[in-house]
Design a protein around this motif. Structure first.
Motif: not given
Length: 137
Positions: A75-79, A105-113
């Motif tokens: 998920l993070w790899r593809i934003n 797991a989420i991605c916000v403004d290209q930041r990984q949470f």
């Protein structure tokens, strides 16, 4: 109108009320605690002090998340803008008390949470329903 610091403060209070831990990924296996540190975390983390700036290795605290983090990586790899859920799990703290959680797991403004939610109410409600059903039968 609320200032940015007031907004951050209220956002932290909301997550505190929801008993949710927020972590931002800073390296492959390292996450920084963001904002409020829930009391329940202290029962799983072996360091004596936990602060909002601590860097943690999530799998060391919650081994269940090891496989989930592999999926989150995609998920993070593809934003991606989706929310990936771990599914519910339980884990005992160092005193033996069991807690129930779900991670997101989420991605916000290209930041990984990663958000880890304490699911106390869910299991209390589920237990209550099961007990009611057992009385009916």
């Amino acid at each position: 109108m609320a200032s940015m610091s007031e907004f951050i403060s209220i956002t932290e209070k909301i997550f505190a009320t929801l008993k949710t831990l927020i972590l931002e990924r800073v390296d492959t296996n390292e996450f920084k605690i963001i904002g409020f540190v829930p009391d329940w975390l202290r029962g799983f983390y072996h360091q004596s002090v936990i602060s909002e700036t601590d860097i943690v290795v999530l799998q060391d605290i919650f081994p269940f998340l090891e496989m989930f983090l592999i999926d989150a990586e995609e998920l993070w790899r593809i934003n991606g803008d989706k929310i990936l859920k771990s599914g519910l799990w339980y884990q005992a703290d160092t005193s033996g008390k069991e807690y129930h959680f779900e991670a997101l797991a989420i991605c916000v403004d290209q930041r990984q949470f990663i958000l880890i939610e304490l699911k106390e109410d869910f299991f209390i409600e589920k237990q209550s329903i099961i007990q009611k059903l057992e009385r009916i039968n």
